[in-house]
Design a protein around this motif. Structure first.
Motif, PDB file in Angstrom:
ATOM      1  N   ALA A 166       7.160 -19.026   5.455  1.00  0.00           N
ATOM      2  CA  ALA A 166       8.567 -19.116   6.065  1.00  0.00           C
ATOM      3  C   ALA A 166       9.561 -19.614   4.943  1.00  0.00           C
ATOM      4  CB  ALA A 166       8.464 -19.846   7.361  1.00  0.00           C
ATOM      5  N   ASN A 167       9.578 -19.524   4.506  1.00  0.00           N
ATOM      6  CA  ASN A 167      11.044 -19.849   2.990  1.00  0.00           C
ATOM      7  C   ASN A 167      10.772 -18.999   1.899  1.00  0.00           C
ATOM      8  OD1 ASN A 167      12.604 -21.781   4.883  1.00  0.00           O
ATOM      9  ND2 ASN A 167      10.477 -22.910   4.422  1.00  0.00           N
ATOM     10  N   HIS A 168       9.334 -17.797   2.077  1.00  0.00           N
ATOM     11  CA  HIS A 168       9.489 -16.875   0.423  1.00  0.00           C
ATOM     12  C   HIS A 168       9.252 -15.754   1.172  1.00  0.00           C
ATOM     13  CE1 HIS A 168       6.601 -15.135  -1.565  1.00  0.00           C
ATOM     14  NE2 HIS A 168       6.644 -15.732  -2.461  1.00  0.00           N
ATOM     15  N   MET A 169       9.689 -14.747   0.202  1.00  0.00           N
ATOM     16  CA  MET A 169       9.496 -13.087   0.162  1.00  0.00           C
ATOM     17  C   MET A 169       9.330 -12.748  -0.532  1.00  0.00           C
ATOM     18  SD  MET A 169      13.075 -13.061   2.242  1.00  0.00           S
ATOM     19  CE  MET A 169      14.558 -13.695   1.251  1.00  0.00           C
ATOM     20  N   ARG A 170       9.488 -11.100  -0.342  1.00  0.00           N
ATOM     21  CA  ARG A 170       8.083 -10.953  -1.887  1.00  0.00           C
ATOM     22  C   ARG A 170       9.589  -8.898  -1.146  1.00  0.00           C
ATOM     23  NH1 ARG A 170       4.091  -7.352  -2.840  1.00  0.00           N
ATOM     24  NH2 ARG A 170       3.703  -7.184  -5.535  1.00  0.00           N
ATOM     25  N   LEU A 171       9.637  -8.711  -2.846  1.00  0.00           N
ATOM     26  CA  LEU A 171      10.388  -7.606  -2.029  1.00  0.00           C
ATOM     27  C   LEU A 171       9.491  -6.294  -3.466  1.00  0.00           C
ATOM     28  CD1 LEU A 171      13.658  -7.800  -1.803  1.00  0.00           C
ATOM     29  CD2 LEU A 171      12.501  -6.403  -0.071  1.00  0.00           C
ATOM     30  N   ALA A 172       8.712  -5.548  -3.297  1.00  0.00           N
ATOM     31  CA  ALA A 172       8.337  -4.551  -4.446  1.00  0.00           C
ATOM     32  C   ALA A 172       7.897  -2.683  -3.866  1.00  0.00           C
ATOM     33  CB  ALA A 172       6.723  -4.896  -4.620  1.00  0.00           C
ATOM     34  N   GLY A 179       6.087  -7.361  -7.934  1.00  0.00           N
ATOM     35  CA  GLY A 179       6.959  -6.718  -6.769  1.00  0.00           C
ATOM     36  C   GLY A 179       8.034  -8.347  -7.734  1.00  0.00           C
ATOM     37  N   VAL A 180       8.623  -8.925  -6.874  1.00  0.00           N
ATOM     38  CA  VAL A 180      10.265  -9.988  -6.872  1.00  0.00           C
ATOM     39  C   VAL A 180       9.828 -10.561  -5.858  1.00  0.00           C
ATOM     40  CG1 VAL A 180      12.421 -10.489  -7.005  1.00  0.00           C
ATOM     41  CG2 VAL A 180      11.824  -7.787  -7.834  1.00  0.00           C
ATOM     42  N   ALA A 238      11.523  -9.629   4.696  1.00  0.00           N
ATOM     43  CA  ALA A 238      11.800  -8.416   3.000  1.00  0.00           C
ATOM     44  C   ALA A 238       9.849  -7.666   3.848  1.00  0.00           C
ATOM     45  CB  ALA A 238      11.724  -9.525   2.831  1.00  0.00           C
ATOM     46  N   ASN A 239      10.127  -6.388   3.211  1.00  0.00           N
ATOM     47  CA  ASN A 239       9.138  -5.934   3.122  1.00  0.00           C
ATOM     48  C   ASN A 239       9.140  -4.519   2.288  1.00  0.00           C
ATOM     49  OD1 ASN A 239       5.930  -5.347   3.731  1.00  0.00           O
ATOM     50  ND2 ASN A 239       6.984  -3.846   4.609  1.00  0.00           N
ATOM     51  N   GLY A 240       8.051  -4.489   1.261  1.00  0.00           N
ATOM     52  CA  GLY A 240       8.471  -3.290   0.629  1.00  0.00           C
ATOM     53  C   GLY A 240       9.658  -3.473   0.288  1.00  0.00           C
ATOM     54  N   LEU A 292       8.060  -8.142   9.536  1.00  0.00           N
ATOM     55  CA  LEU A 292       8.308  -5.642   9.073  1.00  0.00           C
ATOM     56  C   LEU A 292       7.312  -5.578   7.999  1.00  0.00           C
ATOM     57  CD1 LEU A 292      10.663  -4.309   8.311  1.00  0.00           C
ATOM     58  CD2 LEU A 292      11.234  -5.829   6.481  1.00  0.00           C
ATOM     59  N   VAL A 293       6.718  -4.511   9.026  1.00  0.00           N
ATOM     60  CA  VAL A 293       5.749  -3.896   8.537  1.00  0.00           C
ATOM     61  C   VAL A 293       5.209  -2.363   7.676  1.00  0.00           C
ATOM     62  CG1 VAL A 293       4.743  -5.237   9.627  1.00  0.00           C
ATOM     63  CG2 VAL A 293       5.314  -2.999  10.851  1.00  0.00           C
ATOM     64  N   THR A 294       5.349  -1.850   7.131  1.00  0.00           N
ATOM     65  CA  THR A 294       4.896  -0.673   7.011  1.00  0.00           C
ATOM     66  C   THR A 294       3.293  -0.276   7.449  1.00  0.00           C
ATOM     67  OG1 THR A 294       5.808  -1.473   4.237  1.00  0.00           O
ATOM     68  CG2 THR A 294       4.831   1.265   5.015  1.00  0.00           C
ATOM     69  N   LEU A 295       4.190   1.357   8.215  1.00  0.00           N
ATOM     70  CA  LEU A 295       3.042   1.563   9.154  1.00  0.00           C
ATOM     71  C   LEU A 295       2.297   2.485   8.405  1.00  0.00           C
ATOM     72  CD1 LEU A 295       4.725   1.941  12.414  1.00  0.00           C
ATOM     73  CD2 LEU A 295       3.074   0.425  12.079  1.00  0.00           C
ATOM     74  N   PRO A 296       0.813   2.662   8.660  1.00  0.00           N
ATOM     75  CA  PRO A 296      -0.374   3.841   7.927  1.00  0.00           C
ATOM     76  C   PRO A 296       0.659   5.241   7.213  1.00  0.00           C
ATOM     77  CG  PRO A 296      -1.118   2.634   9.061  1.00  0.00           C
ATOM     78  CD  PRO A 296      -0.042   2.518  10.284  1.00  0.00           C
ATOM     79  N   GLY A 297       1.286   5.691   7.888  1.00  0.00           N
ATOM     80  CA  GLY A 297       2.648   6.704   7.418  1.00  0.00           C
ATOM     81  C   GLY A 297       3.505   6.203   6.749  1.00  0.00           C
ATOM     82  N   GLY A 298       3.831   5.198   6.559  1.00  0.00           N
ATOM     83  CA  GLY A 298       4.743   5.089   5.669  1.00  0.00           C
ATOM     84  C   GLY A 298       6.077   4.075   6.021  1.00  0.00           C
ATOM     85  N   GLU A 299       6.380   4.706   6.980  1.00  0.00           N
ATOM     86  CA  GLU A 299       7.240   3.858   8.197  1.00  0.00           C
ATOM     87  C   GLU A 299       7.117   2.854   8.248  1.00  0.00           C
ATOM     88  OE1 GLU A 299       8.832   5.836  12.673  1.00  0.00           O
ATOM     89  OE2 GLU A 299       6.964   5.574  12.284  1.00  0.00           O
TER      90      GLU A 299
END
Length: 417
Positions: A166-172, A179-180, A238-240, A292-299
């Motif tokens: 809950a206090n951690h995010m990752r961007l990649a 990632g970061v 954060a996501n992606g 915040l998610v990435t759907l299978p189509g990349g959206e």
């Protein structure tokens, strides 16, 4: 080996009640003493899992803990039948349902040894959560037992508070790419405690063998903690390559944004201005406690509580956002009102793990048939309603124990009994 993101949701336990134990969590304290509905709560959580699966997102689960926690009470030299009402309420809490606080997770592409590292959170700031970690650790060690791919760590020791993902995010650029990692900590929370300590965050980063050059530590602003954002995931997610955040989330937002742009030039920061969405509306609606998610189509999509739609300023801003050219293109609404009333939205209910599903114990992974079995057990065994007056009743405790036992039997997880 293909690395994908798997969301492991906590099943809402049969002892779900509104005891108002979480200082600084305005929904939890505001609803203290209200009747709860454990059966409806669990079915709402399971419906969210099904909705994610329909979207094509891999889905896992974590199990409710023993309640009342007699082992914890024994360490306090008492038993459930003798405990004072406040101690008993702490022993009956269903808070393990909020799996975002189960652990901090660093995927294999970020770690020096190429394994996914998980450190179970100690949750020491709140009494009702401080006794979760032994059972959480037991589940993590079962689900991620393959030492070739995972390293599961015990909690950071006291007095350093750690409240997990809950206090951690990752961007990649992608789930399987380096990632970061961003650890968000608190310094002060005005009238409320800052639950994530900097030293705990630094310890987790060292344990996970992260590259210091790609690891950031950002202070949560005192203003948002004082306003009721007891975890970072109440004001940012954060996501992606996307950071979705409230303008007031961080003590040094410009410094954090500059570091992100330096380390990940393709980062897309979607900042919601305070003059469009107040902190009060953000916290009331849990718009940032979305998945915040990435759907299978990349959206990119936001999985939001229905309270976001019911808060006019929030819904207006979201509609403008998806109508524009930003990175978040889709809004999905889920009803998790029972969890929301206790201070946890869609993101609180899940722990994200980037892994190859083939390396995870399959008992913790969902398919439609397993989900239907769980729903049937919940419908037959979970209490319909719990009121404060019922908490001292041994008959309630027996029904809670019976419900959990039925679930463990159905999932072939006798090791957790």
């Amino acid at each position: 080996m293909t690395l994908i993101e798997i969301n492991f949701d906590g099943i809402v336990g049969p002892s779900h009640n509104y005891a108002g134990l979480s200082l600084g969590n305005l929904a939890a304290t505001g609803n203290a003493g209200s009747p709860s509905h454990p059966r409806a709560a669990a079915l709402q959580g399971l419906a969210k899992m099904r909705a994610n699966m329909v979207l094509g997102l891999p889905q896992g689960l974590f199990l409710p803990h023993r309640r009342p926690d007699e082992a914890w009470l024994a360490r306090l030299a008492t038993r459930a039948r003798d405990a004072d009402p406040l101690l008993l309420a702490n022993a009956l809490s269903a808070s393990p349902m909020w799996a975002a606080n189960a652990a901090t997770v660093s995927p294999a592409p970020d770690t020096a040894d190429g394994r996914c590292h998980l450190t179970v959170a100690n949750l020491m700031t709140m009494a009702h959560r401080s006794h979760e970690w032994p059972e959480t650790l037991a589940q993590l060690r079962l689900a991620f037992a393959d030492a070739r791919h995972f390293a599961v760590h015990p909690p950071v020791p006291a007095p350093f508070g750690d409240e997990g993902a809950a206090n951690h995010m990752r961007l990649a650029p992608g789930h399987g790419a380096p990632g970061v990692e961003i650890f968000v900590y608190g310094l002060s929370g005005g009238p409320f405690p800052a639950r994530q300590h900097l030293q705990a965050s630094r310890a987790v980063a060292r344990r996970h063998t992260l590259d210091p050059a790609r690891t950031l530590f950002a202070a949560q602003s005192e203003e948002v903690i004082a306003a009721g954002a007891f975890h970072n995931d109440v004001v940012a997610v954060a996501n992606g390559t996307v950071l979705f955040t409230h303008e007031r989330a961080f003590a040094d937002r410009e410094g954090l944004y500059a570091d992100l742009r330096r380390l990940l030039p393709e980062v897309d920061i979607v900042e919601v201005p305070a003059d469009r969405v107040s902190l009060a509306d953000a916290i009331r609606s849990y718009v940032f406690n979305a998945q915040l998610v990435t759907l299978p189509g990349g959206e990119a999509a936001l999985i939001l509580p229905t309270e976001a739609r019911d808060t006019p300023a929030v819904w207006s801003w979201l509609q403008e956002m998806v109508a524009g050219n930003g990175p978040i293109r889709r809004l999905e609404l889920v009803d998790v009102r029972e969890s929301m009333a206790n201070g946890g939205g869609p993101a609180c209910l899940r722990l994200r793990v980037v892994a190859d599903p083939a390396t995870v114990d399959s008992r913790f992974l969902l398919d439609e048939a397993k989900l239907a079995r769980i729903e049937d057990i919940v419908a037959h065994h979970w209490p319909e309603t719990i009121t404060p007056e019922m908490l001292p009743d041994p008959a309630l405790w027996r029904s809670i124990e019976t419900a959990r036992a039925a679930l463990l039997h159905a999932l072939d997880l006798a090791e957790l009994a």
